[in-house]
Design a protein around this motif. Structure first.
Motif, PDB file in Angstrom:
ATOM      1  N   PHE A  20       0.883  -1.230  -0.155  1.00 53.72           N
ATOM      2  CA  PHE A  20       0.098   0.033   0.016  1.00 53.72           C
ATOM      3  C   PHE A  20       0.898   1.414   0.157  1.00 53.72           C
ATOM      4  N   ARG A  75      -3.165  11.538   2.135  1.00 50.08           N
ATOM      5  CA  ARG A  75      -4.060  11.045   3.362  1.00 50.08           C
ATOM      6  C   ARG A  75      -4.921  11.953   3.703  1.00 50.08           C
ATOM      7  N   ARG A  92      -8.101   9.846   5.591  1.00 49.92           N
ATOM      8  CA  ARG A  92      -8.038   8.454   5.213  1.00 49.92           C
ATOM      9  C   ARG A  92      -7.206   7.768   6.272  1.00 49.92           C
ATOM     10  N   ILE A 134      -5.332   4.074   7.587  1.00 49.71           N
ATOM     11  CA  ILE A 134      -5.114   2.763   7.206  1.00 49.71           C
ATOM     12  C   ILE A 134      -4.455   1.946   8.368  1.00 49.71           C
ATOM     13  N   SER A 179      -3.466  -2.433   8.845  1.00 47.21           N
ATOM     14  CA  SER A 179      -3.496  -3.694   8.149  1.00 47.21           C
ATOM     15  C   SER A 179      -4.046  -4.682   9.284  1.00 47.21           C
ATOM     16  N   VAL A 216      -6.145  -4.752   4.571  1.00 44.55           N
ATOM     17  CA  VAL A 216      -5.931  -3.289   5.010  1.00 44.55           C
ATOM     18  C   VAL A 216      -7.585  -2.891   5.165  1.00 44.55           C
ATOM     19  N   ILE A 255      -9.509   0.585   5.737  1.00 49.05           N
ATOM     20  CA  ILE A 255      -9.367   2.039   5.596  1.00 49.05           C
ATOM     21  C   ILE A 255     -10.601   2.550   6.158  1.00 49.05           C
TER      22      ILE A 255
END
Length: 198
Positions: free
Chosen positions: A110, A119, A148, A150, A152, A167, A169
């Motif tokens: 990513f 972002r 945004r 993120i 994982s 991931v 989001i």
């Protein structure tokens, strides 16, 4: 009885032949009623316009987030894809030196995407930039920022030894200096289909 009939005749006569119109008390009462009706009409019209504005703003924010998700999905699909050469076939593969790096955590893939660095963006701030393309006129009247985040994750958040192939989001919307979590989705890279659990 004679007096009562005389009064009735007099009232009828005044109703038919009195040309003086309304008195002052009737005029004040009618003006008050008219002002109350006008006030309520203006209030309900403004309330409707406010609700329409909120609905259009929510739809515009959803469109911005949907556009960003589609862009991320396209970039994730293309990142480890190798196009076919000649009569061969296309495939997903990572370089041998970084195989474990990309297969163990999707964030490593990513971080390579062109959109990963953007972002936070303000829709409509710059029509020549991805960070602020003006797709909807409603943003010109309101300063909206979209953020945004993120993270994982392992599939189903299982504690067993699986790679972090998903991931999550999360999109936050900053409106009127208030931050609100708008939506959250999960994506995975096609390359992880070819990666064994680490």
């Amino acid at each position: 009885m004679r007096e009562l009939s005389f009064l009735r005749k007099k009232i009828k006569y005044r109703k038919l032949f009195d040309n003086k119109g309304f008195g002052i008390s009737e005029s004040i009462l009618s003006m008050m009623l008219l002002s109350i009706i006008t006030t309520f009409a203006v209030y309900f019209v403004s309330l409707r316009q406010q609700n329409l504005y909120k609905a259009n703003l929510n739809k515009a924010i959803d469109d911005e987030i949907r556009r960003d998700i589609e862009k991320l999905k396209s970039e994730l699909w293309y990142e480890h894809y190798h196009e076919p050469r000649g009569k061969g076939y296309g495939e997903y593969k990572t370089t041998e030196t970084n195989y474990s790096q990309y297969c163990s955590n999707i964030l490593n893939t990513f971080s390579r995407l062109p959109s990963a660095s953007q972002r936070i963006w303000t829709p409509g701030s710059n029509i020549n930039s991805y960070k602020g393309q003006k797709r909807n006129k409603i943003f010109s009247g309101k300063n909206v920022r979209i953020e945004r985040r993120i993270v994982s994750r392992k599939p189903f958040d299982m504690s067993i030894d699986l790679d972090r192939s998903i991931v999550e989001i999360t999109y936050d919307v900053i409106l009127n200096n208030q931050k609100e979590q708008w939506t959250s989705i999960q994506l995975t890279s096609e390359a992880h289909s070819w990666c064994p659990p680490s």
